[in-house]
Design an enzyme around this catalytic site. Structure first.
Site: not given
Ligand code: PAF
Length: 287
Positions: A37, A149, A152, A187-188
């Protein structure tokens, strides 16, 4: 960095920055931030003068039985990460602020074709929830650009299509996946893994990389590659969700003469669902 919780405060802060002639960059997140992030925020700070991040765990994109309730909420640590990465304003709304009329929200945004299959198959309604909340956030922040990112991959494809189809004046920037030294995509959800599961998890990217190398060498029997990759994932302790080779833009199944491909997977390690992908841009054969 200021933190605001209401749409009114958000709009006022962004309007001030815009009044100063600043270009607005936006990074939507669900919090529990890691260096992946931080890289999105850093990219936004390189491209824009004023960076807004949001932290909102969006109930609309979680299915029944998914990890909405246990999704980690780590606001104080997230605020530090955002400050260090160059964020100017954090928008951290409540569910009531985002959905004042409740979760039976009438207006939804769906991008049907790109949302079908892959993650959409095992998470029905997920991408509608993502597209809806991202449109709402875009309307609240009204950024010039937004950074997502590439981990995803399907989400990014859905958002790019939504922005194109709805003529939203927002540049969408994809940021490469940040990986641990052993290749595991950050990843979280990695925090849910036991030490043994964490040790096995990098096999996901190893399998994708081996498939990518085979394709780059000319292998075009995608079904055989997928079957072999799936067997390797199972041997490493993964339970199948999907493993596919797709066209990187349309996400339809790959064809032998495609040049832009993505090897893309989701697999369970214990109860934790991990996703990853490998983008391939193949050279056209010499004439
Ligand atoms: O990728 C994420 O963390 C979520 O899908 C997002 C884009 C913030 C939408 O809730």
């Amino acid at each position: 960095m200021n933190t605001v919780n209401s749409v009114a405060e958000l709009r006022a802060a962004v309007a001030r920055a815009r009044g100063e002639g600043k270009c607005i960059g936006f990074v939507p997140t669900m919090g529990n931030l890691h260096s992946g992030h931080a890289a999105l925020v850093t990219k936004a700070a390189q491209r824009a003068d004023f960076v807004v991040a949001s932290i909102f765990v969006n109930p609309l994109q979680f299915g029944a039985g998914e990890d909405l309730d246990k999704y980690p909420r780590t606001l104080a640590a997230d605020q530090q990460t955002l400050v260090q990465a160059g964020c100017d304003l954090l928008f951290a709304p409540t569910v009531e602020e985002m959905y004042p009329d409740g979760m039976a929200v009438q207006t939804r945004v769906s991008v049907p074709q790109l949302s079908e299959g892959l993650c959409g198959a095992s998470r029905p309604g997920h991408f509608e929830g993502v597209a809806t909340v991202v449109s709402k956030l875009f309307n609240m922040v009204q950024p010039d650009l937004a950074v997502f990112g590439e981990k995803d991959f399907q989400q990014l494809a859905v958002i790019r299509a939504m922005v194109r189809d709805l003529n939203l004046p927002i540049q969408i920037i994809g940021e490469p996946t940040v990986r641990a030294d052993d290749g595991l995509a950050l990843s979280s959800r990695n925090g849910y893994l036991s030490p043994e599961q964490r040790a096995a998890a990098p096999h996901l990217y190893r399998v994708l990389s081996a498939m990518g190398e085979a394709i780059s060498r000319g292998q075009r029997d995608f079904a055989a590659l997928i079957a072999d990759g799936q067997a390797q994932l199972e041997a490493a302790g993964f339970r199948k969700d999907y493993l596919e080779v797709r066209h990187a833009v349309t996400l339809r199944p790959a064809q032998a003469d495609d040049r832009e491909l993505v090897v893309i997977a989701a697999a369970y390690m214990g109860n934790t669902r991990l996703i990853d992908n490998l983008y391939l841009h193949l050279q056209a054969p010499a004439a």
